[in-house]
Design an enzyme around this catalytic site. Structure first.
Site, PDB file in Angstrom:
ATOM      1  N   ARG A 126       0.833  -1.197   0.000  1.00 35.65           N
ATOM      2  CA  ARG A 126       0.000   0.000   0.000  1.00 35.65           C
ATOM      3  C   ARG A 126       0.871   1.251   0.000  1.00 35.65           C
ATOM      4  O   ARG A 126       1.935   1.290   0.603  1.00 35.65           O
ATOM      5  CB  ARG A 126      -0.874   0.026   1.256  1.00 35.65           C
ATOM      6  CG  ARG A 126      -1.777  -1.155   1.420  1.00 35.65           C
ATOM      7  CD  ARG A 126      -2.929  -1.197   0.493  1.00 35.65           C
ATOM      8  NE  ARG A 126      -3.724   0.004   0.471  1.00 35.65           N
ATOM      9  CZ  ARG A 126      -4.902   0.104  -0.168  1.00 35.65           C
ATOM     10  NH1 ARG A 126      -5.393  -0.939  -0.825  1.00 35.65           N
ATOM     11  NH2 ARG A 126      -5.568   1.218  -0.164  1.00 35.65           N
ATOM     12  N   VAL A 127       0.380   2.268  -0.651  1.00 34.93           N
ATOM     13  CA  VAL A 127       1.081   3.552  -0.623  1.00 34.93           C
ATOM     14  C   VAL A 127       0.271   4.583   0.169  1.00 34.93           C
ATOM     15  O   VAL A 127       0.609   5.749   0.195  1.00 34.93           O
ATOM     16  CB  VAL A 127       1.371   4.096  -2.042  1.00 34.93           C
ATOM     17  CG1 VAL A 127       2.372   3.201  -2.749  1.00 34.93           C
ATOM     18  CG2 VAL A 127       0.090   4.215  -2.857  1.00 34.93           C
ATOM     19  N   ASP A 128      -0.810   4.146   0.797  1.00 28.97           N
ATOM     20  CA  ASP A 128      -1.571   5.085   1.631  1.00 28.97           C
ATOM     21  C   ASP A 128      -1.464   4.630   3.092  1.00 28.97           C
ATOM     22  O   ASP A 128      -0.700   3.737   3.408  1.00 28.97           O
ATOM     23  CB  ASP A 128      -3.046   5.124   1.181  1.00 28.97           C
ATOM     24  CG  ASP A 128      -3.659   3.725   1.106  1.00 28.97           C
ATOM     25  OD1 ASP A 128      -3.028   2.757   1.583  1.00 28.97           O
ATOM     26  OD2 ASP A 128      -4.774   3.611   0.569  1.00 28.97           O
ATOM     27  N   ASP A 129      -2.221   5.242   3.968  1.00 27.71           N
ATOM     28  CA  ASP A 129      -2.105   4.890   5.377  1.00 27.71           C
ATOM     29  C   ASP A 129      -2.976   3.701   5.729  1.00 27.71           C
ATOM     30  O   ASP A 129      -3.822   3.752   6.614  1.00 27.71           O
ATOM     31  CB  ASP A 129      -2.448   6.104   6.251  1.00 27.71           C
ATOM     32  CG  ASP A 129      -1.287   7.072   6.251  1.00 27.71           C
ATOM     33  OD1 ASP A 129      -0.138   6.607   6.193  1.00 27.71           O
ATOM     34  OD2 ASP A 129      -1.519   8.290   6.283  1.00 27.71           O
ATOM     35  N   VAL A 130      -2.779   2.648   4.980  1.00 29.34           N
ATOM     36  CA  VAL A 130      -3.474   1.401   5.262  1.00 29.34           C
ATOM     37  C   VAL A 130      -2.401   0.362   5.552  1.00 29.34           C
ATOM     38  O   VAL A 130      -1.391   0.302   4.864  1.00 29.34           O
ATOM     39  CB  VAL A 130      -4.340   0.974   4.052  1.00 29.34           C
ATOM     40  CG1 VAL A 130      -4.868  -0.441   4.237  1.00 29.34           C
ATOM     41  CG2 VAL A 130      -5.502   1.937   3.855  1.00 29.34           C
TER      42      VAL A 130
END
Ligand code: PRX
Length: 695
Positions: A563-567
Site C-alpha cells: 500500500r502507498v496510503d495509510d493502510v
C-alpha cells in the site's frame, strides 16, 4: 530493484485526495526481488496441455480481444448464464471514470434481469448436477463434518429465503450476517441473493468487536441480523450472540433499532439453554426456518441492483461500505475463478478465507458455485489440533485446488516441513495466494514443499473493491516468477503512473491504476458516492487508483509492492491507521496516538502504535494491556497493536502534522535513515522516542 525503490521513494505528495504516501517498499519482507526477475518456473508440459489457457500466445490472443472488444468478449460469457430478460446490447458497458467529465459511474449489462443464486445453484441442478456435492464442511474438531449436494443446498437456501420473506425482508433490504464458517453462512448469503435482499457479512474474529458490528448496523440499517449463539475457534469458544446483543444496544443508542435476531443454535459450541435470550427479539433458526417450504421462487433483479455491501478499511475515518451489484459481479467472479485456477469439473476446491472477507464472497461462495464446483468450508483454524491440519484436510477430501494467504504459508513454514511431508497431498494440482505480496522464500516453500514442485501458484492480486482477480497468473499459460502476480486478467488494463498521473511505459515502478472498468468493479461506497470519487478517482483523473505500488519488469511481469496510503496490511487484512488511532484515543488515559506498519515475520506487517498519555499518567504494563484491549473491542483482535511505544511527544511539523515517515523509521529501528528532522516543531522529540524504544 533497489534503483526502483529509490525511484518510487522520490515521489512526493499525491494530487488531492490520496492521503499520505508512505513510500513503496519494493523489498517484500526484507527479501530483494531482483534475483527473482530472472527466475522462470514453467508449468509442466502435461499441465499446460490440459489447461484452459495453455500458452502465452493463447493468453495474448484472448487478452487482446477482451481489450479491443470488451462488450463482445463479456457478452459471450454472459450468454452462458441464465438471464430472465436479456440486457440491452448497446449498453453492455457504460462508464465514466473521469471525474473531470462528470460523476463517476459504471454499469454493465443494463436492462438485463438475472439472479446470482439461481445461476449458482438452480442452474447446476438443471444441467444434471443436482447430486454433485456443492459443499463439504469440516468442523473445528477433526471428525466433525457434513456435506450438501446442489439439490440439498437449494432446499436449504429456499427455506431461509421463504422465512426471510415471511418476516418482511424484500428486494433491496439489508441483512447483516454474523456467522462463523458453518454451511449456514453461504446459505444465508445465497438466500438473501435469491430474494434480492442485500447481504452484509461481518467477519467473526476471536475478540469482542461489538462496536464495529454496531457501526455497520447503523450504516446499513438491516431488517434483521443473522447470527449463531457461539463458535469454537481452536480450543476457545466465542460467544457471538453476546457480541450481537451489545452491538444492538449500541446501535439503538445511535437511532437504529433492529427488531429481529435470527440465531442458529451451534450445538457443538453452546447449548441453547446457556444462551442469553430476549424473547421479543430473538428467534432460533432451527425452530422457524425448517418449517418453511423447500421451494422458493426467484426474485429477478436488474443487473445493476445491489447484491452486497462489504465494509473495508480506508486510510481515513470510518469503514467504507463497498457496494457490488449483481450481473457484472456474477460473470466476473465465475470467469476469474475458472481461468485463474484452471478449474475442471472434477476439482475439489478449498479456499481458507472466511466468507466475511471479499475472498470468501467471490471465491468461497459465488465464483466456485457459479462453476458448479465442489467447495470445502472449514470452520476451524489451520494449526488446531496441530500444524498439519490443512494437509490432513487436503488428503481427507482430495483437495485439488488450495487457495490461501501468505501469512498462513509463513506461519506453517515456521512450524516445520515435517507437518507437511507426513501427508500425501498428491491430489493437489493448483495452489493460490492472496492478500499481500508473497515473499519469494514463502513462495518457494509453498511451491516446493506443499506442492512438491509440480503445482503452479496463482498469486492473485485484487481488492475488495475490484470484486475479483485483476492481476493473476493463468497457471498453464505463463512461466512464473516467485513473488510476481504476473499479468492482467482478461479485460483489465493496469497502468503504472508517476506522481503526476502520467502513464509510465516499459520497465518501471509507480502507482498502480486501472484504466477502464471491468464487470466486477464496485459501483459506489454505500451512501457516500463523493467519498468513492475522492478516494479512488480523484488522485489520478481518468483512472481507478488502487492505493498500491507496483513495478513492472523487463518481461512485463507485475510486482505488487504494498500500500502507498495509510493502510496497513496485517495477515492480508486491511486496517486503516486512522481507525486504530481513534480507538486508542478513545481510551481515557490516552492523549494522542500515531500508528504505523512495521515488518512482521509472519503477518507481513504488524501494527506499531506510538501513544502519548494524558499528563501525569505513568507508563505501566497494565495500561499497555488495557490500550490493546480497547482496540480489540472496538475493531477486532486482528487490529490489536503488536507494540505500544510510549511517546512523550510525537514528531510534528510546525503546522502540526505528524511526520509518519520518521515514526516508521523509528519503528523499524532504521535510525540512520531518519532523514531531515529540521522541519520538526521540536526535533528533540525524536531523541526522546528513540530513548524509549525498548521500554
Ligand atoms: O495491497 C493489496 C493487497 O491487499 C489489498 C486489498 O485488500 P482487501 O481489499 O482486504 O482484499 C484482500 C483480498 C483480495 C490490495 O490493495 N493484496 C491483495 N492481494 C495481493 C495483494 N498484494 C500483493 N499481492 C497480492 N496477491
Amino acid at each position: 530493484s533497489s534503483d526502483k525503490l529509490r525511484h518510487v521513494e522520490s515521489m512526493s505528495q499525491l494530487p488531492s485526495g490520496a492521503g499520505k504516501i508512505s513510500g513503496i517498499n519494493a523489498v517484500v519482507l526484507g527479501e530483494s526481488l531482483a534475483a527473482e526477475e530472472n527466475d522462470l518456473i514453467f508449468p509442466s508440459p502435461e499441465f499446460s496441455a490440459n489447461a484452459l489457457v495453455s500458452s502465452p500466445k493463447q493468453y495474448q490472443e484472448m487478452y487482446e480481444r477482451s481489450i479491443k472488444d470488451p462488450s463482445g468478449f463479456w457478452s459471450e460469457i454472459a450468454e452462458t448464464f441464465y438471464w430472465k430478460e436479456k440486457w440491452n446490447p448497446s449498453e453492455v458497458c457504460s462508464e465514466n471514470l473521469d471525474v473531470t467529465k462528470g460523476p463517476v459511474q459504471i454499469s454493465w449489462f443494463k436492462g438485463g434481469k438475472t439472479n446470482i443464486c439461481y445461476n449458482a445453484v438452480d442452474r447446476n441442478i438443471e444441467s444434471g448436477n443436482g447430486d454433485k456435492i456443492a459443499m463439504y464442511w469440516e468442523g473445528n474438531e477433526p471428525g466433525q463434518d457434513a456435506k450438501l449436494t446442489y439439490s440439498e443446498l437449494l432446499e436449504k437456501v429456499c427455506q431461509l429465503s421463504n422465512y426471510l420473506k415471511s418476516v418482511g425482508v424484500g428486494k433491496g433490504d439489508a441483512v447483516i450476517i454474523y456467522l462463523p464458517m458453518l454451511l449456514e453462512l453461504p446459505i444465508a448469503m445465497l438466500a438473501c441473493a435469491r430474494i434480492g435482499a442485500v447481504h452484509s457479512v461481518k467477519v467473526v474474529f476471536a475478540g469482542f468487536s461489538a462496536d464495529s458490528l454496531a457501526q455497520r448496523i447503523v450504516d446499513c440499517k438491516p431488517k434483521l441480523v443473522i447470527t449463531c449463539n457461539a463458535v469454537k475457534r481452536g480450543a476457545k469458544p466465542i460467544l457471538l450472540k453476546d457480541i450481537v446483543d451489545a452491538a444492538l444496544v449500541e446501535s439503538e443508542k445511535n437511532g437504529v433499532s433492529v427488531g429481529l435476531c435470527l440465531t442458529y443454535e451451534n450445538q457443538s459450541a453452546m447449548k441453547r439453554e446457556d444462551t442469553k435470550w430476549q424473547a421479543e427479539r430473538d428467534v432460533w433458526w432451527q425452530d422457524v426456518v425448517t418449517k418453511f417450504s423447500t421451494k422458493c421462487d426467484v426474485e429477478w433483479v436488474d443487473a445493476e441492483d445491489p447484491l452486497f455491501l462489504l465494509y473495508t478499511s480506508g486510510s481515513t475515518g470510518k469503514p467504507k461500505g463497498v457496494l457490488h451489484t449483481s450481473g457484472g459481479y456474477m460473470l466476473y467472479t465465475a470467469t476469474t475463478f475458472k481461468y485463474a485456477f484452471d478449474y475442471k469439473p472434477t476439482d475439489i476446491y478449498w479456499c481458507t478465507a472466511d466468507c466475511g472477507w471479499i475472498t470468501g464472497h467471490s471465491y468461497v461462495t459465488y465464483g466456485p458455485l457459479l462453476n458448479g464446483a465442489t467447495v470445502l468450508i472449514f470452520e476451524g483454524t489451520p494449526n488446531y489440533p496441530d500444524s498439519g491440519r490443512c494437509w490432513d484436510i487436503v488428503d481427507k477430501y482430495n483437495v485439488s485446488i488450495f487457495y490461501t494467504a501468505p501469512t498462513l504459508v509463513r506461519s506453517l513454514m515456521r512450524d516445520g516441513t515435517e507437518y507437511v511431508t507426513c501427508y500425501s497431498r498428491k491430489s493437489l494440482r493448483v495452489l493460490g495466494s492472496v492478500g499481500e505480496p508473497i515473499n519469494p522464500s514463502a513462495w518457494r516453500w509453498f511451491y516446493n514443499i506443499v506442492g512438491d514442485s509440480r503445482c503452479p501458484i496463482s498469486d492473485t492480486w485484487w481488492q475488495t473493491e475490484t470484486g475479483g482477480f485483476m492481476i493473476t497468473p493463468l497457471p498453464g499459460a505463463w512461466p512464473q516468477k516467485p513473488g510476481s502476480a504476473t499479468f492482467p486478467f482478461f479485460g483489465v488494463q493496469p497502468v503504472i503512473v508517476d506522481e503526476k498521473g502520467q502513464e509510465i511505459e516499459g520497465e518501471c515502478s509507480g502507482y498502480l491504476c486501472i484504466k477502464k472498468s471491468w464487470p466486477g468493479a464496485f459501483r459506489t461506497l454505500y451512501g457516500d458516492h463523493e467519498r468513492y470519487e475522492t478516494t479512488y478517482f480523484k488522485p489520478f483523473a481518468g483512472y481507478y487508483f488502487t492505493g498500491d505500488g507496483c513495478s513492472r519488469d523487463k518481461d512485463g511481469y507485475h510486482w505488487l509492492t504494498g500500500r502507498v496510503d495509510d493502510v496497513i496490511n496485517v495477515s492480508g487484512h486491511r486496517i486503516g491507521t486512522a481507525e486504530v488511532e481513534s480507538a486508542l484515543v478513545s481510551h481515557p488515559q490516552c492523549a494522542e496516538a500515531a500508528v504505523v506498519g512495521v515488518e512482521h515475520e509472519v503477518k507481513g506487517q504488524g501494527i506499531y502504535a506510538f501513544v502519548t498519555l494524558v499528563d501525569g499518567v505513568p507508563y505501566s504494563a497494565e495500561l499497555r494491556k488495557s490500550l490493546i484491549m480497547t482496540v480489540r473491542n472496538q475493531i477486532g483482535a486482528f487490529a490489536a497493536p503488536d507494540k505500544i511505544h510510549w511517546a512523550p511527544g510525537l514528531p510534528k511539523t510546525r503546522s502540526g502534522k505528524i511526520m509518519r515517515r520518521i515514526l516508521r523509521k523509528i519503528a523499524a529501528r532504521q535510525l540512520d535513515e531518519l532523514g531531515d528532522t529540521s522541519t520538526l516543531a521540536d526535533p528533540g522529540v525524536v531523541e526522546q522516542l528513540i530513548a524509549l524504544s525498548d521500554c
